[in-house]
Design an enzyme around this catalytic site. Structure first.
Site, PDB file in Angstrom:
ATOM      1  N   ASP A 492       0.805  -1.219   0.000  1.00 55.31           N
ATOM      2  CA  ASP A 492       0.000   0.000   0.000  1.00 55.31           C
ATOM      3  C   ASP A 492       0.836   1.266   0.000  1.00 55.31           C
ATOM      4  O   ASP A 492       0.337   2.347  -0.271  1.00 55.31           O
ATOM      5  CB  ASP A 492      -0.845   0.045   1.288  1.00 55.31           C
ATOM      6  CG  ASP A 492      -2.236  -0.498   1.071  1.00 55.31           C
ATOM      7  OD1 ASP A 492      -2.743  -0.384  -0.056  1.00 55.31           O
ATOM      8  OD2 ASP A 492      -2.807  -1.021   2.040  1.00 55.31           O
TER       9      ASP A 492
HETATM   10  C1  GLC Z   1      -0.885   2.655   5.807  1.00 55.98           C
HETATM   11  C2  GLC Z   1      -0.190   1.471   6.422  1.00 55.98           C
HETATM   12  C3  GLC Z   1      -0.353   0.236   5.617  1.00 55.98           C
HETATM   13  C4  GLC Z   1      -1.785   0.067   5.279  1.00 55.98           C
HETATM   14  C5  GLC Z   1      -2.322   1.324   4.603  1.00 55.98           C
HETATM   15  C6  GLC Z   1      -3.740   1.173   4.150  1.00 55.98           C
HETATM   16  O1  GLC Z   1      -0.244   3.026   4.660  1.00 55.98           O
HETATM   17  O2  GLC Z   1       1.161   1.705   6.570  1.00 55.98           O
HETATM   18  O3  GLC Z   1       0.127  -0.870   6.314  1.00 55.98           O
HETATM   19  O4  GLC Z   1      -1.936  -1.012   4.453  1.00 55.98           O
HETATM   20  O5  GLC Z   1      -2.197   2.393   5.466  1.00 55.98           O
HETATM   21  O6  GLC Z   1      -4.671   1.892   4.853  1.00 55.98           O
HETATM   22  C1  GLC Z   2      -1.755  -3.656   5.241  1.00 57.10           C
HETATM   23  C2  GLC Z   2      -2.935  -3.739   4.304  1.00 57.10           C
HETATM   24  C3  GLC Z   2      -2.673  -4.676   3.150  1.00 57.10           C
HETATM   25  C4  GLC Z   2      -1.373  -4.357   2.498  1.00 57.10           C
HETATM   26  C5  GLC Z   2      -0.253  -4.313   3.504  1.00 57.10           C
HETATM   27  C6  GLC Z   2       1.052  -3.865   2.904  1.00 57.10           C
HETATM   28  O1  GLC Z   2      -1.635  -4.854   5.943  1.00 57.10           O
HETATM   29  O2  GLC Z   2      -4.084  -4.134   4.973  1.00 57.10           O
HETATM   30  O3  GLC Z   2      -3.703  -4.592   2.210  1.00 57.10           O
HETATM   31  O4  GLC Z   2      -1.133  -5.306   1.521  1.00 57.10           O
HETATM   32  O5  GLC Z   2      -0.578  -3.416   4.531  1.00 57.10           O
HETATM   33  O6  GLC Z   2       1.048  -2.533   2.570  1.00 57.10           O
END
Ligand code: GLC
Ligand code: GLC
Length: 819
Positions: A492
């Site tokens: 993400d």
């Molecule tokens: C933030 C977090 C990540 C998560 C994303 C989505 O970027 O670091 O882990 O997946 O939010 O809301």
């Molecule tokens: C968080 C989000 C997931 C994503 C991950 C890596 O766990 O929920 O969707 O893949 O972060 O960014």
């Protein structure tokens, strides 16, 4: 250092001191009504949706930590001198008076907190009965004094005004809307019931009340907190009625216990809905119609019914956990697979990333990619529910084949605030559907009509949705023939089209670039995996044309990866908006990433020609640490506007080179695929919560469930876990250990058994329920393990797939020899 111990026989973790490094929590509820509960009774409750139907309040990021929950106070009424008044919390919090003994047992869907002070023992069991929208707190008091005891018991909760986000924001309105009713000993919370809501909450008790309060200030006293409510101190509630401000439920029961006497008291907190046209009784009044709520309340205020409901809950968990059990030489493997990992998988299936002690319950609904992955670990536990989830997820797919990144569990509608264009999202649907089919053989799901974006009239069979998922990628390729990344891929925080300079902008939803250049090697690998699954699925359906098309698409993508995605010693990560490579020897920071190594090898790349091995050796050399495998190296030491959120975190945390546990099982699987059982299991143990129990002072999160992240080697807090419970780690760990290391893996044609276990293991036993048949599997090592031979009910079979037994078979015995 440990703060408790595993009681495997009872499937419990027993916490023996209340001040754990962080609150160590559990979940209550199985279907619609859910609660979080900490080892000191903190937490909150909601119906279906932690944002839209929150029953009780909880304030995150509070000091002290974990304030607010399901509180019970005990008061010694024999001390009449008010200077000498003695009251305490049997859960330690919120009063924090030192207890003579304390123990919290977190089990499967329940928590029991037991303690003793001044000769009074109390044991409170919290759980949600199956099929009900209520929770029970059953307290058992025992007088161990050598004289009778006069006690006051108080209960207290703070109601949330339903929408948890509004509740924490819109004070100009919500300080004026709180309303309650008190009838027949029961406190009803009915804010907004007069207008557009047709639901209310109730708080009831099995005993006659000596008093109640529903206004927070009346109970706590001005400028006081939950640690020292004025009313508890005084031993008297004032019968306050909340009008606006903060409605609460507080009850007072007086108890006289003879020497050795025991008494049970039940508190019930529940949620109830009425039909729109039957909200009021009498009709035309503004009083809640309680006709259908009352029988439910009466039922669970009875201790026999409560006991029965608890037994039902235990049977439900027996049924689920019985689907797959193992007995291996390693206790951490057994305990996690048989109990806690399966349990955590259920929790992630139910709650995705919505509500934990790190997920506030207001921001993140059900994630599309998250829920599809969670399903991979869940599908065998309750296949009917997995089926429903796949169809719900597919219904939030868009006509383009893209998908809403999240949906709200209450409405099952895609969330417009977050939107779509996370270009990996749709591919995960193919993996979850394939996993469901391999588990169940229920091909009818592919014919189910499913709408796009929940629009009636747009329905197409699920099979077409899967094809659109595949096409979504092939219609969005970049300059190297690799998939365009969109807002992000699995990571993400790799936001290559964002270029955000303004503080506070969301990295996930801000897009300042056209998005025609930045490409993801990760999505390319995922695509190969999904396209191969699609081919398998089409071939089983007899759709030869579709099968060939999928194989060709997979092959073309593989070529693109070898051309532009292979760096010589490992797979590259991406190309940015300038067309520059990321995850390559050429980079100064972010030279090697874990994700493409995992996903590309899982898709089968490089297994035959040694390049997979090379990539995994690079992982071992550059990324593996004693606390797990970090996401990349070197960490980003400054903010790179063209990379996005990943470089916003301090080095070693979260996606900036933390041990992002979700990705570690991909490497375990990849290692198992190339036959490295030792390495696969070693990686498994590095992040196994039970194996880390002995370093709880470093790990800090619960030793019975995985956390999203363990701080990486660049971080000050190397080894410290954060964001426990709601993480894709649960499902993927489960898949890695059960399907790849132990090697028990469903296929379209039967159960495959192909273990790749550590060399020190002489074998293991497993019992797996599969398509209604119980497989009793004995694995024995007779050599290095390169070859597997199977005997099914005493007869040798060729290959490593157990043919589906004839109809009516209940049990199959499988002997496996690793030579
Ligand atoms: C933030 C977090 C990540 C998560 C994303 C989505 O970027 O670091 O882990 O997946 O939010 O809301
Ligand atoms: C968080 C989000 C997931 C994503 C991950 C890596 O766990 O929920 O969707 O893949 O972060 O960014």
């Amino acid at each position: 250092m440990r703060y408790g111990y595993f009681d495997d026989e009872h499937r419990e973790y027993v916490i023996t001191q209340p001040d754990t490094p962080l609150p160590w929590i559990n979940y209550l509820g199985s279907e619609d009504y859910f609660g979080l509960i900490s080892n000191t009774a903190g937490g909150y409750t909601f119906f279906k949706d932690a944002r839209l139907r929150r029953l009780t309040r909880y304030r995150y990021n509070n000091a002290p930590l974990d304030m607010g929950g399901r509180y019970i106070y005990l008061r010694d009424d024999d001390r009449t001198d008010s200077d000498n008044s003695l009251f305490w919390s049997p859960s330690w919090m919120p009063v924090r008076r030192p207890l003579d003994s304390y123990e919290c047992r977190h089990g499967m869907g329940y928590t029991v907190i037991k303690s003793k002070l001044a000769g009074i023992e109390s044991q409170t069991r919290y759980f949600v009965p199956l099929g009900e929208n209520l929770e029970i707190w059953e307290i058992t008091l025992t007088n161990h004094r050598d004289q009778s005891a006069n006690l006051s018991v108080f209960s207290a909760i703070e109601f949330c005004l339903w929408d948890a986000l509004d509740d924490a924001n819109n004070f100009q309105r919500n300080y004026s809307i709180g309303e309650v009713e008190i009838i027949d000993n029961v406190i009803y919370h009915k804010s907004e019931y007069r207008e557009r809501r047709d639901h209310f909450a109730y708080f009831a008790c099995s005993e006659k009340l000596a008093g109640y309060d529903t206004d927070r200030e009346a109970f706590l006293g001005p400028y006081r907190g939950w640690n020292s409510p004025q009313a508890v101190e005084a031993g008297r509630l004032s019968g306050s009625i909340a009008h606006g401000w903060q409605p609460i439920g507080a009850q007072h029961i007086k108890v006289r216990l003879k020497v050795g006497e025991q008494k049970k008291i039940i508190f019930l907190l529940g949620y109830h809905e009425n039909p729109k046209d039957a909200k009021f009784d009498p009709p035309g009044s503004q009083t809640i119609n309680k006709k259908t709520a009352k029988p439910v309340i009466a039922r669970y205020l009875n201790t026999d019914q409560v006991e029965e409901a608890f037994i039902e809950l235990s049977k439900y968990w027996d049924h689920i956990l019985d689907k797959f059990t193992v007995h291996t030489p390693d206790i951490h493997t057994d305990r996690m697979l048989n109990i806690w990992n399966a349990y955590q998988v259920m929790i992630t299936f139910n709650l995705s990333r919505s509500a934990s002690y790190f997920e506030s319950g207001v921001g993140r609904g059900m994630g599309f990619r998250d829920s599809n992955q969670d399903l991979l670990g869940f599908v065998h536990l309750l296949p009917e529910r997995a089926r429903e989830r796949i169809l719900d997820l597919a219904a939030t797919q868009l006509p383009t084949g893209g998908a809403y990144h999240q949906y709200q569990p209450l409405t099952k509608r895609g969330n417009n605030d977050v939107g779509s264009n996370f270009n990996d999202d749709p591919l995960w649907l193919v993996l979850s559907a394939a996993a469901y089919l391999k588990e169940t053989g229920d091909w009818s799901i592919l014919k189910e009509p499913v709408p796009y974006d929940n629009q009636p009239g747009s329905e197409e069979p699920l099979y077409r949705h899967l094809q659109r998922s595949i096409r979504y990628t092939t219609e969005r390729l970049g300059p190297h023939g690799l998939p365009l990344i969109g807002r992000a891929d699995w990571n993400d925080c790799l936001n290559l089209n964002c270029f955000s300079e303004a503080p506070g902008q969301s990295f996930q939803t801000t897009t300042n670039k056209e998005g025609k250049v930045a490409e993801s090697v990760f999505i390319a690998g995922l695509f190969v995996l999904a396209a191969k699954e699609m081919a398998g699925l089409a071939s089983n359906l007899g759709e030869k044309g579709d099968m060939e098309a999928a194989l060709i698409a997979a092959e073309e993508m593989e070529q693109a990866i070898w051309k532009a995605g292979w760096d010589g010693d490992w797979f590259r990560r991406a190309y940015d908006d300038f067309g520059h490579v990321l995850g390559s020897q050429e980079n100064v920071e972010g030279r090697i990433f874990i994700e493409p190594q995992g996903i590309c090898i899982m898709a089968g790349l490089g297994i035959e020609d040694g390049r997979a091995r090379k990539a995994l050796d690079s992982v071992a050399r550059h990324l593996a640490t004693p606390h797990g495998i970090v996401l990349h190296q070197p960490a980003f030491t400054k903010y790179y506007v063209h990379l996005g959120e990943i470089s916003s975190y301090p080095p070693g945390y979260k996606e900036n080179a933390g041990v992002f546990c979700h990705t570690n099982p991909w490497i375990m699987i990849a290692e198992a695929m190339i036959g490295h059982g030792d390495r696969a299991h070693d990686y498994y143990l590095r992040i196994n919560p039970s194996a880390r129990e002995q370093i709880s002072e470093v790990h800090r999160c619960e030793p019975y469930v995985s956390a999203q992240m363990i701080a990486g080697k660049d971080a000050a807090g190397f080894g410290e876990a954060k964001n426990s419970w709601l993480t894709g780690t649960a499902a993927w760990n489960y898949v890695a250990i059960s399907q790849w290391i132990l090697g028990i893996r469903p296929t379209y044609d039967g159960l495959r058994v192909a273990p790749v276990i550590p060399s020190a293991w002489s074998g293991f036993e497993a019992i797996r329920n599969y398509r209604g048949v119980r497989y009793i599997i004995q694995v024995q090592r007779k050599g290095p393990g390169g070859t597997v031979s199977l005997k099914v009910d005493g007869k040798p079979v060729t290959g490593n797939v157990i043919p589906l037994p004839s109809a009516g078979t209940k049990e199959v015995h499988v002997n496996v020899r690793l030579a």
